[in-house]
Design an enzyme around this catalytic site. Sequence first.
Site, short mmCIF file in Angstrom:
data_model
loop_
_atom_site.label_atom_id
_atom_site.label_comp_id
_atom_site.label_asym_id
_atom_site.label_seq_id
_atom_site.Cartn_x
_atom_site.Cartn_y
_atom_site.Cartn_z
N ALA A 256 0.87 -1.18 0.00
CA ALA A 256 0.00 0.00 0.00
C ALA A 256 0.90 1.22 0.00
CB ALA A 256 -0.87 -0.01 1.25
N GLU B 41 4.61 -5.22 7.40
CA GLU B 41 3.87 -4.15 8.09
C GLU B 41 4.35 -3.90 9.51
OE1 GLU B 41 2.48 -6.48 6.20
OE2 GLU B 41 1.02 -5.57 4.86
#
Length: 258
Positions: free
Chosen positions: A65, A133
Amino acid sequence: MNPVLLTNLSDGIYTITINRPDKLNALNQEVLRSLNQELDTIYADNNIKSVIITGSGPKAFVAGADISEFNQLDEAQSREMAKAGQDLFFRIERSPKPIVACVNGFALGGGCELAMSCHFRIASPNAQFGQPEVNLGIIPGYGGTQRLVQLIGKGRALELIMSGNLIDANTALQYGLVNYIVPQAEILDKAFSLLAAAHTKAPLAIANSIKAVNAAWNESVNGYEVEANLFGDCFITADCKEGIQAFIEKRKPHFTGH
Ligand code: COA
């Protein structure tokens, strides 16, 4: 400005190339919006029989992302963003037409999640996979905690997610995360030949195969029941009659999708 997605339809195979090579094809809101629009087209357009998703340039499929958009998000917005990404990837996973990821480099975070939402994956030797992440103080939000477990098992998934480590193409192959490793220059050809073979089969049987396999991970349904019902649905199609008749007559079937 360059379009964030490039598309091409050839022999019924619709290729979508995520086109932000300078940002390693990171998924910003514009890419996600455009992918959603492409899914509308994929579901509606009868000329599209199957789909390839890949990344632009030699380095990345999708490096995640777009982190530069994270700063503006509050708690509610970040939840909403995860939900929207999950919904988009469900549309890929549930597509009645085969969707293959050609992973031509980094597939990290949302990129790994995008690849995992596709029906299967082909990697180039330089591909690297990971859910990094934790390095940002967050967890995967586009289905990574679920699909990584489905594809490589809980222990390996948790190790990858907790460490943020990347794995190379060979390890991904060994884990079952990818089906093939082929030279980068041949990765689309490999997908084309696999999808062209799928185009010779009954489209409704393919669609029902995808639906039945997806039911294996849907706790609200009994997968065996779903399978039996879809098996029955296949039996009343013209393509089923044609397939059986062609076998008896020792000829190739001609399927029409009915
Ligand atoms: N979001 C936004 N931009 C990203 C990005 C991401 N997920 N991944 C890479 N980019 C951008 C970089 O900021 C850089 O932009 P710039 O040239 O304007 O500075 C460009 O893409 C090239 O990346 P760079 O980091 O210079 O390449 P590299 O070869 O040194 O490193 C990676 C490659 C993939 C290891 C590194 O880019 C990286 O760690 N990216 C983030 C991966 C990640 O955490 N993804 C999960 C997000 S939830």
